[in-house]
Design a protein around this motif. Structure first.
Motif, PDB file in Angstrom:
ATOM      1  N   UNK A 124       0.933  -1.256   0.048  1.00 26.50           N
ATOM      2  CA  UNK A 124      -0.062   0.088   0.143  1.00 26.50           C
ATOM      3  C   UNK A 124       0.973   1.277   0.086  1.00 26.50           C
ATOM      4  N   UNK A 125       1.849   1.301   0.825  1.00 28.60           N
ATOM      5  CA  UNK A 125       2.740   2.386   0.808  1.00 28.60           C
ATOM      6  C   UNK A 125       3.505   2.757  -0.582  1.00 28.60           C
ATOM      7  N   UNK A 126       3.891   1.500  -1.173  1.00 23.32           N
ATOM      8  CA  UNK A 126       4.721   1.752  -2.341  1.00 23.32           C
ATOM      9  C   UNK A 126       3.970   2.253  -3.478  1.00 23.32           C
ATOM     10  N   UNK A 127       2.404   2.009  -3.429  1.00 20.88           N
ATOM     11  CA  UNK A 127       1.360   2.499  -4.040  1.00 20.88           C
ATOM     12  C   UNK A 127       1.264   3.919  -4.022  1.00 20.88           C
ATOM     13  N   UNK A 128       1.530   4.318  -2.790  1.00 17.72           N
ATOM     14  CA  UNK A 128       1.430   5.736  -2.370  1.00 17.72           C
ATOM     15  C   UNK A 128       2.546   6.652  -2.714  1.00 17.72           C
ATOM     16  N   UNK A 129       3.673   5.975  -3.134  1.00 13.80           N
ATOM     17  CA  UNK A 129       4.686   6.815  -3.307  1.00 13.80           C
ATOM     18  C   UNK A 129       4.639   7.684  -4.441  1.00 13.80           C
ATOM     19  N   UNK A 130       3.961   7.248  -5.894  1.00  9.90           N
ATOM     20  CA  UNK A 130       3.845   8.022  -6.800  1.00  9.90           C
ATOM     21  C   UNK A 130       2.585   9.021  -6.561  1.00  9.90           C
ATOM     22  N   UNK A 131       1.723   8.666  -5.857  1.00  7.48           N
ATOM     23  CA  UNK A 131       0.513   9.566  -5.294  1.00  7.48           C
ATOM     24  C   UNK A 131       1.028  10.761  -4.651  1.00  7.48           C
ATOM     25  N   UNK A 132       2.047  10.457  -3.767  1.00  6.43           N
ATOM     26  CA  UNK A 132       2.314  11.517  -2.678  1.00  6.43           C
ATOM     27  C   UNK A 132       3.771  12.139  -2.933  1.00  6.43           C
ATOM     28  N   UNK A 133       4.716  11.310  -3.661  1.00  5.42           N
ATOM     29  CA  UNK A 133       5.938  11.703  -3.589  1.00  5.42           C
ATOM     30  C   UNK A 133       6.596  11.324  -2.279  1.00  5.42           C
ATOM     31  N   UNK A 134       6.045  10.625  -1.544  1.00  7.90           N
ATOM     32  CA  UNK A 134       6.764  10.237  -0.003  1.00  7.90           C
ATOM     33  C   UNK A 134       7.802   8.860  -0.613  1.00  7.90           C
ATOM     34  N   UNK A 135       8.180   8.360   0.565  1.00  4.55           N
ATOM     35  CA  UNK A 135       8.978   6.994   0.494  1.00  4.55           C
ATOM     36  C   UNK A 135       8.460   5.775   1.472  1.00  4.55           C
ATOM     37  N   UNK A 136       8.075   4.998   0.762  1.00  2.65           N
ATOM     38  CA  UNK A 136       7.297   3.717   1.804  1.00  2.65           C
ATOM     39  C   UNK A 136       8.266   3.376   2.612  1.00  2.65           C
ATOM     40  N   UNK A 137       9.489   3.611   2.640  1.00  2.00           N
ATOM     41  CA  UNK A 137      10.439   3.450   3.673  1.00  2.00           C
ATOM     42  C   UNK A 137      10.355   4.445   4.985  1.00  2.00           C
ATOM     43  N   UNK A 138       9.868   5.425   4.681  1.00  3.59           N
ATOM     44  CA  UNK A 138       9.906   6.603   5.845  1.00  3.59           C
ATOM     45  C   UNK A 138       8.501   7.158   6.061  1.00  3.59           C
TER      46      UNK A 138
END
Length: 247
Positions: free
Chosen positions: A40-54
């Motif tokens: 889920x976090x990985x999918x959010x990376x391109x939506x938000x510009x954040x990093x799944x790791x942090x």
């Protein structure tokens, strides 16, 4: 993950916000409940510009009350009490796309397929130029495959929505509205397929036209266009209004 079952609907529709621009309009997204939190976090990376790791994730209900933190990367998304219309707030530094406009994520969901592809190429060039390893060609191809799969799933849902059929529309954070299907297909300047409906009451946003292009005709504020997943076709007769009970 053995022994865990998803007993609710397979998908959840949520609103995404992020901590670096809390005044921006939320981005609505649909996710499978049987993916892990890390996916889920990985999918959010391109939506938000954040990093799944942090990134840190917080859940808020429709009344903006805090519900819980999403803090177990190995757990299933569906194991958390997340329902349609809730908000996922992403907290991170958002350094991956700092040179892009803050409204970029929301804009991409309004682009046509051709424009969407161009935008994706621009993002890829930026990421490769800055040597962000996790966004290599293989990762971008996976994203394309996922997007194509979502479009195919949407097309299957749309096949069952026939023009002229009675239906009920249920969009997150809005009440159920009964309507008649008037259009089924693409919209100019929008991604994917859309269902055009004529509501029984003036609870819509248009008269069957969008951005100057007409798809069907109905009285003002009786028309609307929604994604297929929000439309249920069935025996939904027009609700009778008892004028004696209304002043």
């Amino acid at each position: 993950m053995e022994g865990i079952q998803i007993i609710t609907q397979d998908f959840v529709n949520v609103h995404i916000t992020k901590s670096d621009n809390e005044d921006a309009a939320p981005v609505e997204r649909r996710f499978k409940k049987d993916i892990t939190v890390l996916e889920f976090k990985t999918k959010l990376e391109l939506v938000t510009g954040g990093s799944a790791a942090t990134m840190k994730l917080k859940v808020y209900d429709k009344k903006n009350n805090f519900v819980c933190d999403i803090d177990n990367d190995a757990a299933l998304l569906g194991s958390y009490p997340i329902d349609d219309g809730m908000r996922i707030h992403v907290i991170d530094k958002f350094t991956l796309v700092q040179d892009f406009d803050s409204s970029d994520a929301a804009e991409r969901f309004r682009l046509s397929e051709e424009e969407y592809q161009k935008k994706g190429d621009t993002l890829r060039s930026f990421l490769q130029k800055n040597k962000l390893g996790k966004y290599n060609e293989e990762e971008m191809n996976k994203m394309k495959e996922q997007q194509q799969k979502e479009l195919e799933e949407e097309a299957k849902i749309a096949e069952a929505v026939l023009v002229g059929a009675r239906c009920e529309v249920r969009v997150p954070s809005q009440g159920a509205r009964r309507a008649t299907v008037r259009y089924n297909g693409p919209l100019e300047g929008a991604r994917g397929l859309w269902i055009g409906v004529q509501y029984d009451e003036p609870r819509g946003k248009n008269d069957g036209s969008v951005n100057g292009k007409r798809y069907f005709t109905c009285p003002p504020k009786y028309g609307g266009f929604v994604k297929p997943m929000y439309v249920t076709v069935g025996d939904f007769p027009e609700e009778e209004v008892d004028l004696e009970d209304e002043i």
